[in-house]
Design an enzyme around this catalytic site. Structure first.
Site, PDB file in Angstrom:
ATOM      1  N   SER A 281       0.821  -1.218   0.000  1.00 46.54           N
ATOM      2  CA  SER A 281       0.000   0.000   0.000  1.00 46.54           C
ATOM      3  C   SER A 281       0.853   1.265   0.000  1.00 46.54           C
ATOM      4  O   SER A 281       2.024   1.239   0.352  1.00 46.54           O
ATOM      5  CB  SER A 281      -0.910   0.015   1.231  1.00 46.54           C
ATOM      6  OG  SER A 281      -1.504  -1.241   1.414  1.00 46.54           O
TER       7      SER A 281
HETATM    8  N1  SAH Z   1       0.177  -5.047   4.255  1.00 41.86           N
HETATM    9  C1  SAH Z   1       0.720  -5.552   3.028  1.00 41.86           C
HETATM   10  C2  SAH Z   1      -0.218  -5.272   1.874  1.00 41.86           C
HETATM   11  C3  SAH Z   1      -0.410  -6.476   1.036  1.00 41.86           C
HETATM   12  S1  SAH Z   1      -1.727  -6.374  -0.127  1.00 41.86           S
HETATM   13  C4  SAH Z   1       2.131  -5.030   2.777  1.00 41.86           C
HETATM   14  O1  SAH Z   1       2.604  -4.189   3.539  1.00 41.86           O
HETATM   15  O2  SAH Z   1       2.758  -5.503   1.848  1.00 41.86           O
HETATM   16  C5  SAH Z   1      -2.993  -7.263   0.700  1.00 41.86           C
HETATM   17  C6  SAH Z   1      -2.738  -8.693   0.982  1.00 41.86           C
HETATM   18  O3  SAH Z   1      -3.936  -9.249   1.500  1.00 41.86           O
HETATM   19  C7  SAH Z   1      -2.374  -9.550  -0.220  1.00 41.86           C
HETATM   20  O4  SAH Z   1      -1.120 -10.124  -0.011  1.00 41.86           O
HETATM   21  C8  SAH Z   1      -3.471 -10.610  -0.258  1.00 41.86           C
HETATM   22  O5  SAH Z   1      -3.006 -11.887  -0.649  1.00 41.86           O
HETATM   23  C9  SAH Z   1      -3.948 -10.616   1.184  1.00 41.86           C
HETATM   24  N2  SAH Z   1      -5.267 -11.174   1.410  1.00 41.86           N
HETATM   25  C10 SAH Z   1      -6.401 -11.038   0.679  1.00 41.86           C
HETATM   26  N3  SAH Z   1      -7.400 -11.732   1.243  1.00 41.86           N
HETATM   27  C11 SAH Z   1      -6.881 -12.329   2.346  1.00 41.86           C
HETATM   28  C12 SAH Z   1      -7.388 -13.202   3.350  1.00 41.86           C
HETATM   29  N4  SAH Z   1      -8.659 -13.634   3.334  1.00 41.86           N
HETATM   30  N5  SAH Z   1      -6.572 -13.611   4.324  1.00 41.86           N
HETATM   31  C13 SAH Z   1      -5.279 -13.224   4.375  1.00 41.86           C
HETATM   32  N6  SAH Z   1      -4.728 -12.415   3.461  1.00 41.86           N
HETATM   33  C14 SAH Z   1      -5.521 -11.976   2.460  1.00 41.86           C
END
Ligand code: SAH
Length: 292
Positions: A132
């Site tokens: 993000s």
């Molecule tokens: N906080 C992260 C942002 C990653 S993007 C960072 O700093 O990099 C959001 C993430 O949420 C993705 O990796 C995606 O795979 C995950 N995601 C989506 N649905 C999810 C779920 N039900 N449980 C766990 N992770 C999930």
């Protein structure tokens, strides 16, 4: 050509050319081609040289001053400038700004993207997911720190993060929390984040479906999601401690786009209830169920 200065002879070496190189060392201290890399010369004059020592030292020095990111030793300076920009744009919580100034975002993204790591932009982290924007992560953290419970405690307490991704936000959260549990549904990203977070020992990474929260460590003082669904899963509310606050993206009431949702778990004379407020539009990857 005839009046060019005499070139230093490499072999045989005269005694003065051996200089301070200790006995048994084979390298020509400061002589011949070693002077082509002046940054190495002072070290080679002081340190014992091994065969090809100056080449090894030059390589080691290069590796230190030019990490793969190309950001050099000044990544703290670049980070500081990002923080100043975010401050000018209205992010005012010093603890959040401090966390953003501390965590090396360029180490959480691919080498080719590292040069963009301190722009306020989301970046791909593989598998169709993104890290993000710093301003949005900062905004969510500031909203959580403004909760009455967090203000009384002075930190976020025990945090549940849904969507570990590359682990950047988990590292930030750790700067303002006591303990972070972060769940990721994609195994390759869970593994990648595990590599990035070596040494962050108050972060626990869980490979699983975050729509179910993470029961074994519940309840949580703070819950933050990095992925947005049509509604807030019931499990998150069940696992939010009284006095706790949840911040997550969610499909906007209009059905188009997403907004940031904030939910407080209040418990007072009137009993236990959840108070929900909607905030600005955001753009997060979708919250999906199951693991892959
Ligand atoms: N906080 C992260 C942002 C990653 S993007 C960072 O700093 O990099 C959001 C993430 O949420 C993705 O990796 C995606 O795979 C995950 N995601 C989506 N649905 C999810 C779920 N039900 N449980 C766990 N992770 C999930």
């Amino acid at each position: 050509m005839s009046d060019s200065p005499p070139r230093a002879k490499r072999f045989p070496l005269s005694l003065h050319q051996l200089g301070t190189a200790p006995k048994g060392s084979a390298g020509p201290a400061g002589a011949g081609k070693a002077s082509a890399a002046p940054a190495v010369a002072p070290a080679s004059a002081r340190e014992p040289l091994k065969p090809q020592g100056h080449w090894q030292q030059a390589a080691a020095l290069k590796a230190r001053t030019l990490p793969p990111s190309g950001l050099g030793l000044d990544s703290a300076g670049v980070r500081q400038r990002m923080v100043q920009r975010l401050r000018r744009e209205g992010l005012s919580d010093e603890r959040v700004l401090n966390a953003l100034a501390t965590v090396p975002r360029h180490e959480f993204v691919d080498t080719a993207l590292a040069i963009q790591a301190y722009e306020d932009t989301s970046l791909p982290i593989g598998h169709g997911q993104t890290i993000s924007k710093p301003s949005v992560v900062g905004r969510m953290m500031a909203l959580m720190l403004a909760a009455p419970g967090a203000q009384a405690r002075g930190d976020l307490g025990k945090v549940l993060e849904i969507g570990t991704g590359c682990g950047y936000q988990a590292a930030l959260l750790m700067q303002v929390a006591r303990h972070v549990v972060s769940v990721e549904r994609l195994k390759p990203l869970h593994d990648k984040a595990s590599g990035h977070l070596v040494g962050y020992n108050r972060v626990r990474l869980v490979y699983g479906d975050g729509m179910l929260g993470h029961g074994p460590s519940a309840p949580y003082d703070s819950i933050i999601s990095a992925a947005g669904g049509d509604d807030i899963p019931q499990a998150w509310l069940d696992q939010l401690a009284p006095g706790g606050r949840l911040v997550a993206p969610m499909t906007a009431p209009s059905g188009r786009g997403q907004v940031l949702v904030l939910i407080d778990h209040l418990r007072d004379a009137q009993g236990s209830r959840f108070v929900r407020s909607l905030h600005e539009p955001v753009l997060f990857v979708p919250l999906k169920s199951g693991v892959m």
